[in-house]
Design an enzyme around this catalytic site. Structure first.
Site, PDB file in Angstrom:
ATOM      1  N   LYS A 224      -2.620  -7.789   6.388  1.00  0.00           N
ATOM      2  CA  LYS A 224      -1.625  -7.505   5.358  1.00  0.00           C
ATOM      3  C   LYS A 224      -1.048  -8.778   4.744  1.00  0.00           C
ATOM      4  CE  LYS A 224      -0.873  -2.789   6.723  1.00  0.00           C
ATOM      5  NZ  LYS A 224      -0.004  -1.732   7.314  1.00  0.00           N
ATOM      6  N   ARG A 263      -4.099  -1.032  15.109  1.00  0.00           N
ATOM      7  CA  ARG A 263      -5.073  -0.598  14.096  1.00  0.00           C
ATOM      8  C   ARG A 263      -5.516  -1.820  13.319  1.00  0.00           C
ATOM      9  NH1 ARG A 263      -4.988   0.266   8.795  1.00  0.00           N
ATOM     10  NH2 ARG A 263      -6.272   1.962   7.903  1.00  0.00           N
TER      11      ARG A 263
HETATM   12  N1  LIG Z   1      -0.856   4.380  11.008  1.00  0.00           N
HETATM   13  C1  LIG Z   1      -1.111   3.480  10.041  1.00  0.00           C
HETATM   14  N2  LIG Z   1      -2.071   3.752   9.114  1.00  0.00           N
HETATM   15  C2  LIG Z   1      -2.317   2.842   8.124  1.00  0.00           C
HETATM   16  N3  LIG Z   1      -3.244   3.118   7.177  1.00  0.00           N
HETATM   17  C3  LIG Z   1      -3.490   2.208   6.174  1.00  0.00           C
HETATM   18  C4  LIG Z   1      -2.812   0.986   6.154  1.00  0.00           C
HETATM   19  C5  LIG Z   1      -3.049  -0.035   5.061  1.00  0.00           C
HETATM   20  O1  LIG Z   1      -4.281  -0.035   4.521  1.00  0.00           O
HETATM   21  P1  LIG Z   1      -5.625  -0.574   5.246  1.00  0.00           P
HETATM   22  O2  LIG Z   1      -6.345   0.643   5.601  1.00  0.00           O
HETATM   23  O3  LIG Z   1      -6.381  -1.376   4.234  1.00  0.00           O
HETATM   24  O4  LIG Z   1      -5.219  -1.356   6.430  1.00  0.00           O
HETATM   25  N4  LIG Z   1      -1.879   0.696   7.097  1.00  0.00           N
HETATM   26  C6  LIG Z   1      -1.613   1.610   8.084  1.00  0.00           C
HETATM   27  C7  LIG Z   1      -0.620   1.359   9.099  1.00  0.00           C
HETATM   28  O5  LIG Z   1       0.046   0.318   9.123  1.00  0.00           O
HETATM   29  N5  LIG Z   1      -0.418   2.314  10.036  1.00  0.00           N
END
Ligand SMILES: Nc1nc2ncc(COP(=O)(O)O)nc2c(=O)[nH]1
Length: 287
Positions: A224, A263
Protein backbone atom coordinates in the site's frame (compact mmCIF):
# COMPACT_ATOMS: atom_id res chain seq x y z
CA UNK A 1 -14.95 -21.41 20.32
CA UNK A 2 -13.07 -21.33 17.02
CA UNK A 3 -14.80 -21.72 13.68
CA UNK A 4 -13.91 -25.07 12.03
CA UNK A 5 -12.32 -23.36 9.01
CA UNK A 6 -10.12 -21.22 11.26
CA UNK A 7 -9.30 -24.29 13.38
CA UNK A 8 -8.37 -26.17 10.19
CA UNK A 9 -6.02 -23.37 9.18
CA UNK A 10 -4.45 -23.29 12.62
CA UNK A 11 -3.89 -27.05 12.43
CA UNK A 12 -2.49 -26.76 8.87
CA UNK A 13 -0.03 -24.05 9.83
CA UNK A 14 3.48 -25.46 10.01
CA UNK A 15 5.02 -22.40 11.67
CA UNK A 16 4.11 -20.03 14.49
CA UNK A 17 2.57 -16.66 13.71
CA UNK A 18 -0.22 -15.43 11.47
CA UNK A 19 -1.81 -17.48 8.72
CA UNK A 20 -0.50 -16.05 5.44
CA UNK A 21 -3.20 -15.20 2.90
CA UNK A 22 -2.02 -14.75 -0.68
CA UNK A 23 -3.74 -12.18 -2.89
CA UNK A 24 -5.08 -12.99 -6.35
CA UNK A 25 -6.85 -9.99 -7.86
CA UNK A 26 -8.80 -11.07 -10.92
CA UNK A 27 -9.23 -7.45 -11.95
CA UNK A 28 -7.95 -5.18 -14.69
CA UNK A 29 -7.29 -2.28 -12.34
CA UNK A 30 -6.23 -3.20 -8.80
CA UNK A 31 -3.62 -0.74 -7.55
CA UNK A 32 -1.18 -3.48 -6.59
CA UNK A 33 -1.18 -5.81 -9.58
CA UNK A 34 -4.02 -4.69 -11.85
CA UNK A 35 -4.52 -6.81 -14.93
CA UNK A 36 -1.84 -9.42 -14.43
CA UNK A 37 -4.26 -12.14 -13.26
CA UNK A 38 -7.44 -11.12 -15.10
CA UNK A 39 -7.42 -14.33 -17.16
CA UNK A 40 -8.54 -17.42 -15.21
CA UNK A 41 -5.52 -19.54 -16.16
CA UNK A 42 -3.10 -16.81 -15.10
CA UNK A 43 -4.97 -16.36 -11.83
CA UNK A 44 -4.84 -20.10 -11.11
CA UNK A 45 -1.14 -20.32 -11.89
CA UNK A 46 -0.44 -17.38 -9.63
CA UNK A 47 -2.55 -18.80 -6.81
CA UNK A 48 -0.69 -22.12 -7.00
CA UNK A 49 2.62 -20.26 -6.84
CA UNK A 50 1.49 -18.39 -3.71
CA UNK A 51 0.44 -21.67 -2.06
CA UNK A 52 3.83 -23.15 -2.94
CA UNK A 53 5.47 -20.15 -1.23
CA UNK A 54 3.52 -20.83 1.97
CA UNK A 55 0.11 -19.18 1.65
CA UNK A 56 -2.51 -21.21 3.55
CA UNK A 57 -5.38 -19.19 2.10
CA UNK A 58 -5.81 -17.55 -1.29
CA UNK A 59 -7.93 -14.40 -1.42
CA UNK A 60 -9.69 -14.09 -4.79
CA UNK A 61 -11.17 -10.72 -5.66
CA UNK A 62 -12.95 -9.43 -8.76
CA UNK A 63 -13.41 -5.77 -7.81
CA UNK A 64 -10.61 -3.27 -7.41
CA UNK A 65 -10.91 -1.24 -4.22
CA UNK A 66 -8.22 1.31 -5.01
CA UNK A 67 -9.24 4.93 -4.55
CA UNK A 68 -11.19 6.11 -7.57
CA UNK A 69 -11.94 2.64 -8.96
CA UNK A 70 -15.25 2.10 -10.71
CA UNK A 71 -17.31 -0.95 -9.77
CA UNK A 72 -17.69 -3.89 -12.18
CA UNK A 73 -21.19 -5.18 -12.78
CA UNK A 74 -22.41 -8.12 -10.71
CA UNK A 75 -22.20 -10.39 -13.74
CA UNK A 76 -18.67 -9.25 -14.53
CA UNK A 77 -17.54 -9.81 -10.95
CA UNK A 78 -19.11 -13.29 -10.97
CA UNK A 79 -17.45 -14.07 -14.31
CA UNK A 80 -14.05 -13.10 -12.94
CA UNK A 81 -14.24 -14.77 -9.53
CA UNK A 82 -16.36 -17.94 -9.62
CA UNK A 83 -14.23 -20.02 -12.05
CA UNK A 84 -11.06 -19.25 -10.07
CA UNK A 85 -12.65 -20.03 -6.70
CA UNK A 86 -14.13 -23.26 -8.05
CA UNK A 87 -10.88 -24.52 -9.57
CA UNK A 88 -8.76 -23.70 -6.52
CA UNK A 89 -11.27 -25.21 -4.09
CA UNK A 90 -11.33 -28.36 -6.21
CA UNK A 91 -7.55 -28.60 -5.71
CA UNK A 92 -7.99 -28.39 -1.94
CA UNK A 93 -6.94 -24.76 -1.58
CA UNK A 94 -8.70 -22.78 1.16
CA UNK A 95 -10.15 -19.83 -0.74
CA UNK A 96 -11.55 -16.56 0.55
CA UNK A 97 -13.65 -14.43 -1.76
CA UNK A 98 -12.93 -10.72 -1.59
CA UNK A 99 -16.32 -9.21 -2.39
CA UNK A 100 -18.81 -6.64 -1.11
CA UNK A 101 -21.71 -8.37 -2.87
CA UNK A 102 -23.78 -11.04 -1.14
CA UNK A 103 -24.62 -12.71 -4.47
CA UNK A 104 -20.92 -13.09 -5.33
CA UNK A 105 -20.23 -14.46 -1.85
CA UNK A 106 -23.11 -16.90 -2.20
CA UNK A 107 -21.93 -18.16 -5.59
CA UNK A 108 -18.33 -18.43 -4.42
CA UNK A 109 -19.33 -20.44 -1.35
CA UNK A 110 -21.50 -22.67 -3.55
CA UNK A 111 -18.46 -23.71 -5.63
CA UNK A 112 -16.21 -24.34 -2.65
CA UNK A 113 -15.12 -20.97 -1.33
CA UNK A 114 -14.48 -21.13 2.42
CA UNK A 115 -14.29 -17.53 3.70
CA UNK A 116 -16.03 -14.26 2.83
CA UNK A 117 -13.71 -11.25 2.88
CA UNK A 118 -15.84 -8.10 2.69
CA UNK A 119 -13.90 -4.84 2.77
CA UNK A 120 -17.16 -3.05 3.62
CA UNK A 121 -17.85 -5.25 6.65
CA UNK A 122 -21.33 -5.89 5.30
CA UNK A 123 -22.18 -2.20 4.78
CA UNK A 124 -22.10 -2.13 0.96
CA UNK A 125 -24.77 -4.78 0.43
CA UNK A 126 -27.75 -4.93 2.82
CA UNK A 127 -28.12 -8.61 1.91
CA UNK A 128 -24.66 -9.51 3.22
CA UNK A 129 -25.39 -9.89 6.98
CA UNK A 130 -28.19 -12.36 6.25
CA UNK A 131 -25.95 -14.28 3.83
CA UNK A 132 -23.24 -14.45 6.48
CA UNK A 133 -25.75 -15.82 8.99
CA UNK A 134 -27.27 -18.26 6.49
CA UNK A 135 -23.93 -19.58 5.25
CA UNK A 136 -22.15 -19.92 8.59
CA UNK A 137 -18.90 -19.10 6.76
CA UNK A 138 -16.08 -17.12 8.37
CA UNK A 139 -16.59 -13.44 7.56
CA UNK A 140 -13.85 -10.81 7.52
CA UNK A 141 -15.31 -7.55 8.84
CA UNK A 142 -13.06 -4.78 7.59
CA UNK A 143 -13.33 -1.18 8.80
CA UNK A 144 -14.77 0.85 5.91
CA UNK A 145 -16.28 4.27 5.46
CA UNK A 146 -17.42 4.21 1.85
CA UNK A 147 -16.62 3.14 -1.67
CA UNK A 148 -13.34 3.80 -3.42
CA UNK A 149 -14.56 6.88 -5.25
CA UNK A 150 -14.96 8.96 -2.10
CA UNK A 151 -13.65 7.00 0.89
CA UNK A 152 -10.66 9.28 1.38
CA UNK A 153 -13.00 12.20 2.04
CA UNK A 154 -13.98 10.34 5.22
CA UNK A 155 -10.46 10.01 6.61
CA UNK A 156 -11.16 12.24 9.61
CA UNK A 157 -10.79 10.94 13.18
CA UNK A 158 -10.27 12.41 16.63
CA UNK A 159 -8.79 9.10 17.80
CA UNK A 160 -8.41 6.73 14.85
CA UNK A 161 -7.70 3.64 16.93
CA UNK A 162 -10.63 4.16 19.28
CA UNK A 163 -13.00 5.05 16.43
CA UNK A 164 -11.96 2.15 14.21
CA UNK A 165 -12.40 -0.26 17.13
CA UNK A 166 -15.79 1.21 18.00
CA UNK A 167 -17.01 1.08 14.39
CA UNK A 168 -15.82 -2.51 14.03
CA UNK A 169 -17.75 -3.47 17.15
CA UNK A 170 -20.85 -1.75 15.71
CA UNK A 171 -20.55 -4.02 12.66
CA UNK A 172 -20.15 -7.04 14.92
CA UNK A 173 -23.38 -6.12 16.72
CA UNK A 174 -25.24 -5.76 13.40
CA UNK A 175 -23.95 -9.11 12.15
CA UNK A 176 -24.80 -10.92 15.40
CA UNK A 177 -28.26 -9.34 15.33
CA UNK A 178 -28.67 -10.71 11.79
CA UNK A 179 -27.97 -14.20 13.14
CA UNK A 180 -24.26 -14.58 12.48
CA UNK A 181 -22.26 -16.44 15.10
CA UNK A 182 -19.37 -14.77 16.89
CA UNK A 183 -16.94 -17.53 15.84
CA UNK A 184 -17.55 -16.62 12.20
CA UNK A 185 -16.18 -13.11 12.59
CA UNK A 186 -12.68 -11.81 11.87
CA UNK A 187 -11.83 -8.11 12.35
CA UNK A 188 -9.67 -5.99 10.07
CA UNK A 189 -8.71 -2.34 10.73
CA UNK A 190 -8.91 -1.51 7.02
CA UNK A 191 -5.44 -0.11 6.44
CA UNK A 192 -5.58 2.39 3.61
CA UNK A 193 -9.38 2.61 3.53
CA UNK A 194 -10.59 6.07 4.57
CA UNK A 195 -7.24 6.55 6.30
CA UNK A 196 -4.18 8.73 5.83
CA UNK A 197 -0.65 7.37 6.23
CA UNK A 198 -0.64 8.76 9.76
CA UNK A 199 -3.82 6.85 10.56
CA UNK A 200 -2.30 3.67 9.11
CA UNK A 201 0.82 4.01 11.26
CA UNK A 202 -1.24 4.74 14.37
CA UNK A 203 -3.28 1.59 13.78
CA UNK A 204 -0.18 -0.52 13.18
CA UNK A 205 1.41 0.84 16.35
CA UNK A 206 -1.74 -0.04 18.34
CA UNK A 207 -2.58 -3.39 16.73
CA UNK A 208 -2.80 -5.05 20.16
CA UNK A 209 -5.87 -2.90 20.87
CA UNK A 210 -7.63 -4.42 17.86
CA UNK A 211 -6.50 -7.91 18.88
CA UNK A 212 -7.74 -7.23 22.41
CA UNK A 213 -11.29 -6.79 21.07
CA UNK A 214 -11.33 -10.57 21.38
CA UNK A 215 -11.84 -11.74 17.80
CA UNK A 216 -9.25 -12.97 15.26
CA UNK A 217 -7.68 -10.09 13.35
CA UNK A 218 -6.68 -9.93 9.70
CA UNK A 219 -4.25 -7.25 8.51
CA UNK A 220 -3.87 -6.01 4.95
CA UNK A 221 -0.96 -3.61 4.46
CA UNK A 222 0.55 -5.25 1.40
CA UNK A 223 2.17 -2.91 -1.12
CA UNK A 224 0.00 0.00 0.00
CA UNK A 225 0.98 3.59 -0.68
CA UNK A 226 2.05 4.50 2.84
CA UNK A 227 4.59 1.67 2.69
CA UNK A 228 5.84 2.86 -0.67
CA UNK A 229 6.52 6.27 0.84
CA UNK A 230 7.95 5.40 4.28
CA UNK A 231 11.49 6.74 4.71
CA UNK A 232 11.55 8.13 1.18
CA UNK A 233 11.62 11.69 -0.11
CA UNK A 234 8.60 13.05 -1.97
CA UNK A 235 8.48 11.56 -5.45
CA UNK A 236 10.91 8.78 -4.58
CA UNK A 237 8.43 6.18 -3.34
CA UNK A 238 9.11 2.50 -3.81
CA UNK A 239 7.59 1.00 -6.96
CA UNK A 240 4.81 -1.55 -6.41
CA UNK A 241 7.13 -4.49 -7.11
CA UNK A 242 9.64 -3.20 -4.54
CA UNK A 243 7.36 -3.26 -1.50
CA UNK A 244 7.78 -6.87 -0.38
CA UNK A 245 10.30 -5.99 2.32
CA UNK A 246 8.38 -3.08 3.82
CA UNK A 247 5.26 -5.24 3.74
CA UNK A 248 7.13 -8.09 5.43
CA UNK A 249 8.25 -5.74 8.19
CA UNK A 250 4.59 -4.99 8.93
CA UNK A 251 3.86 -8.74 8.84
CA UNK A 252 6.47 -9.26 11.57
CA UNK A 253 4.77 -6.48 13.53
CA UNK A 254 1.43 -8.23 13.04
CA UNK A 255 2.95 -11.50 14.23
CA UNK A 256 4.24 -9.82 17.39
CA UNK A 257 0.79 -8.36 18.06
CA UNK A 258 -0.94 -11.74 17.80
CA UNK A 259 -2.75 -11.03 14.52
CA UNK A 260 -4.47 -14.14 13.10
CA UNK A 261 -3.84 -13.57 9.39
CA UNK A 262 -1.84 -11.30 7.09
CA UNK A 263 -3.06 -10.68 3.52
CA UNK A 264 -0.10 -10.20 1.20
CA UNK A 265 0.94 -10.26 -2.46
CA UNK A 266 4.56 -11.29 -1.74
CA UNK A 267 4.30 -14.44 0.37
CA UNK A 268 7.93 -15.50 0.71
CA UNK A 269 9.12 -12.22 2.19
CA UNK A 270 6.33 -12.26 4.76
CA UNK A 271 6.92 -15.91 5.68
CA UNK A 272 10.62 -15.12 6.19
CA UNK A 273 9.89 -12.09 8.38
CA UNK A 274 7.43 -14.05 10.53
CA UNK A 275 10.00 -16.85 10.90
CA UNK A 276 12.51 -14.33 12.28
CA UNK A 277 9.98 -12.89 14.73
CA UNK A 278 9.14 -16.43 15.86
CA UNK A 279 12.81 -17.38 16.26
CA UNK A 280 13.21 -14.35 18.51
CA UNK A 281 10.35 -15.60 20.66
CA UNK A 282 8.28 -12.55 19.81
CA UNK A 283 5.22 -14.36 18.44
CA UNK A 284 2.41 -15.21 20.88
CA UNK A 285 1.11 -18.79 20.73
CA UNK A 286 -1.57 -19.34 18.09
CA UNK A 287 -5.16 -18.45 18.87
N1 LIG B 1 -9.64 -7.85 4.38
C1 LIG B 1 -9.00 -7.02 3.53
N2 LIG B 1 -9.25 -7.12 2.20
C2 LIG B 1 -8.61 -6.27 1.34
N3 LIG B 1 -8.87 -6.33 0.01
C3 LIG B 1 -8.24 -5.47 -0.85
C4 LIG B 1 -7.30 -4.55 -0.37
C5 LIG B 1 -6.59 -3.58 -1.29
O1 LIG B 1 -6.40 -4.01 -2.55
P1 LIG B 1 -5.34 -5.14 -3.01
O2 LIG B 1 -6.17 -6.31 -3.29
O3 LIG B 1 -4.67 -4.64 -4.25
O4 LIG B 1 -4.41 -5.37 -1.89
N4 LIG B 1 -7.03 -4.48 0.96
C6 LIG B 1 -7.67 -5.32 1.83
C7 LIG B 1 -7.44 -5.26 3.25
O5 LIG B 1 -6.65 -4.45 3.75
N5 LIG B 1 -8.12 -6.13 4.04
Amino acid sequence: MTHPVLAHLAAAADRPGPVVMGVVNVTPDSFSDGGRWIETDAALAHARALVAEGALVVDVGGESTRPGATRPSLDEELRRVVPVVEALAAEGVVVSVDTMRAEVAREALAVGGAIINDVSGGLADPQMPALVAESGAPFVVMHWRGHAHDMQTRAHYDDVVAEVCAELLERVDVLLAAGAQRDQLVLDPGIGFAKTAEHNWALLAALERVVDLGLPVLLGTSRKGFLGKVGRAEGDERPLDARAVVTAATSARAARAGVWCVRVHDVTATVDAIDVAAALGEVPSRL
